[in-house]
Design a protein around this motif. Sequence first.
Motif, short mmCIF file in Angstrom:
data_model
loop_
_atom_site.label_atom_id
_atom_site.label_comp_id
_atom_site.label_asym_id
_atom_site.label_seq_id
_atom_site.Cartn_x
_atom_site.Cartn_y
_atom_site.Cartn_z
N SER A 1 0.83 -1.20 0.00
CA SER A 1 0.00 0.00 0.00
C SER A 1 0.87 1.25 0.00
CB SER A 1 -0.93 -0.01 1.21
OG SER A 1 -1.87 1.02 1.11
N PHE A 2 1.95 1.22 0.76
CA PHE A 2 2.86 2.36 0.82
C PHE A 2 3.49 2.62 -0.55
CE2 PHE A 2 7.10 4.20 1.59
CZ PHE A 2 6.72 5.36 2.25
N ILE A 3 3.99 1.58 -1.20
CA ILE A 3 4.61 1.73 -2.53
C ILE A 3 3.59 2.23 -3.54
CG2 ILE A 3 5.65 0.45 -4.44
CD1 ILE A 3 7.06 -1.28 -2.25
N LEU A 4 2.38 1.68 -3.50
CA LEU A 4 1.32 2.14 -4.39
C LEU A 4 1.03 3.63 -4.16
CD1 LEU A 4 -0.75 1.30 -6.54
CD2 LEU A 4 -2.30 0.73 -4.69
N GLY A 5 0.96 4.03 -2.90
CA GLY A 5 0.74 5.44 -2.57
C GLY A 5 1.85 6.33 -3.08
N VAL A 6 3.10 5.91 -2.91
CA VAL A 6 4.24 6.70 -3.39
C VAL A 6 4.20 6.82 -4.91
CG1 VAL A 6 6.76 6.70 -3.62
CG2 VAL A 6 5.71 6.25 -1.39
N LEU A 7 3.85 5.73 -5.61
CA LEU A 7 3.74 5.79 -7.07
C LEU A 7 2.66 6.78 -7.51
CD1 LEU A 7 4.14 2.03 -8.06
CD2 LEU A 7 5.77 3.88 -8.47
N ARG B 1 -11.54 8.37 12.77
CA ARG B 1 -10.79 9.29 11.91
C ARG B 1 -10.63 8.72 10.51
NH1 ARG B 1 -5.55 9.74 15.10
NH2 ARG B 1 -6.24 7.63 15.42
N TYR B 2 -10.27 7.45 10.43
CA TYR B 2 -10.10 6.79 9.14
C TYR B 2 -11.43 6.77 8.40
CZ TYR B 2 -8.32 3.38 5.80
OH TYR B 2 -7.93 2.75 4.65
N TYR B 3 -12.50 6.55 9.11
CA TYR B 3 -13.85 6.55 8.53
C TYR B 3 -14.15 7.90 7.88
CZ TYR B 3 -18.94 6.98 8.47
OH TYR B 3 -20.25 7.22 8.10
N TRP B 4 -13.94 9.01 8.62
CA TRP B 4 -14.26 10.33 8.09
C TRP B 4 -13.33 10.74 6.96
CZ3 TRP B 4 -18.83 11.94 8.38
CH2 TRP B 4 -19.64 11.64 9.47
N TRP B 5 -12.06 10.35 7.03
CA TRP B 5 -11.14 10.62 5.91
C TRP B 5 -11.63 9.88 4.67
CZ3 TRP B 5 -7.70 14.01 4.55
CH2 TRP B 5 -7.03 14.75 5.51
N SER B 6 -12.02 8.65 4.81
CA SER B 6 -12.51 7.86 3.68
C SER B 6 -13.77 8.48 3.09
CB SER B 6 -12.79 6.43 4.11
OG SER B 6 -11.60 5.78 4.46
N VAL B 7 -14.70 8.92 3.94
CA VAL B 7 -15.92 9.56 3.44
C VAL B 7 -15.56 10.82 2.65
CG1 VAL B 7 -18.00 10.82 4.13
CG2 VAL B 7 -17.45 8.63 5.21
N ALA B 8 -14.70 11.66 3.21
CA ALA B 8 -14.32 12.91 2.55
C ALA B 8 -13.64 12.65 1.20
CB ALA B 8 -13.41 13.74 3.46
N LEU B 9 -12.70 11.71 1.17
CA LEU B 9 -11.99 11.41 -0.08
C LEU B 9 -12.92 10.80 -1.12
CD1 LEU B 9 -8.61 10.04 1.31
CD2 LEU B 9 -9.06 12.28 0.31
N TYR C 1 -5.27 10.01 -3.79
CA TYR C 1 -5.24 8.56 -3.72
C TYR C 1 -3.91 8.06 -3.16
CZ TYR C 1 -7.06 3.99 -4.85
OH TYR C 1 -7.55 2.72 -4.77
N GLY C 2 -2.82 8.73 -3.53
CA GLY C 2 -1.51 8.38 -2.99
C GLY C 2 -1.46 8.59 -1.49
N ALA C 3 -1.97 9.74 -1.03
CA ALA C 3 -2.01 10.01 0.41
C ALA C 3 -2.87 8.98 1.13
CB ALA C 3 -2.54 11.42 0.66
N TYR C 4 -3.97 8.60 0.51
CA TYR C 4 -4.87 7.60 1.10
C TYR C 4 -4.13 6.27 1.30
CZ TYR C 4 -8.82 4.33 1.26
OH TYR C 4 -9.70 3.34 1.60
N HIS C 5 -3.39 5.83 0.28
CA HIS C 5 -2.68 4.57 0.40
C HIS C 5 -1.49 4.65 1.35
CE1 HIS C 5 -4.53 1.44 -1.99
NE2 HIS C 5 -4.96 2.41 -2.76
N ILE C 6 -0.82 5.78 1.38
CA ILE C 6 0.28 5.95 2.34
C ILE C 6 -0.28 5.90 3.75
CG2 ILE C 6 2.00 7.56 3.21
CD1 ILE C 6 2.49 8.37 0.24
N MET C 7 -1.41 6.58 3.97
CA MET C 7 -2.06 6.56 5.28
C MET C 7 -2.49 5.13 5.65
SD MET C 7 -5.36 8.78 6.52
CE MET C 7 -6.56 7.82 5.63
#
Length: 181
Positions: free
Chosen positions: A20-26, A131-139, A172-178
């Motif tokens: 997930s981290f590598i996907l986010g960085v890409l 927190r993860y729930y609300w970040w996911s809703v917002a994104l 999407y990158g920030a989401y996967h890094i998170m």
Amino acid sequence: MVEVVEMNWNSTRRSFDWYSFILGVLFVIAAIIAFVDPTSSLLAIVVIFGVLALIKGIYEVWFHADVQSLLGRSPIWLLVMGIVDIVIGAFLMLHLGIGMHLLPYFFASWFIVDSAMGLLTVGLLQSFDKRYYWWSVALDVLGLILGIMLLFRPLVAAMALSSLIGIYFLIYGAYHIMRAF
């Protein structure tokens, strides 16, 4: 007496998720490329989109098995989304010219479907981490809005595609890094 066990997202997670981290960085790298040279050819964007769609699809198929083992049930929608992403990525890599003309519609469809699926399944996250729930809703809401804008204004979308793609890839990158932590 029935004992209710409350699940904690942190206690059910294994270790750091490198994939997930590598996907986010890409995705973040792709966003930087889109921001630095917004007039770059759509051909390069089609290639980047095709590769990222393939990687994302492979990740979703892999993550499907991980979620199935964690929840004890099969989230078929995740498997379907992974297969759809793999097919889109392969099509774009094999038909670059067609991909250039269809890119605004591909992105609109991808944003809308991916964000709608995220909103439909975000309830699973609420019991794990607020927190993860609300970040996911917002994104997911932001992705849905961008997708609808792309779908109904393809000419405008084509002119501003690099910036829109950069914003989506960055989110999407920030989401996967998170998600990796």
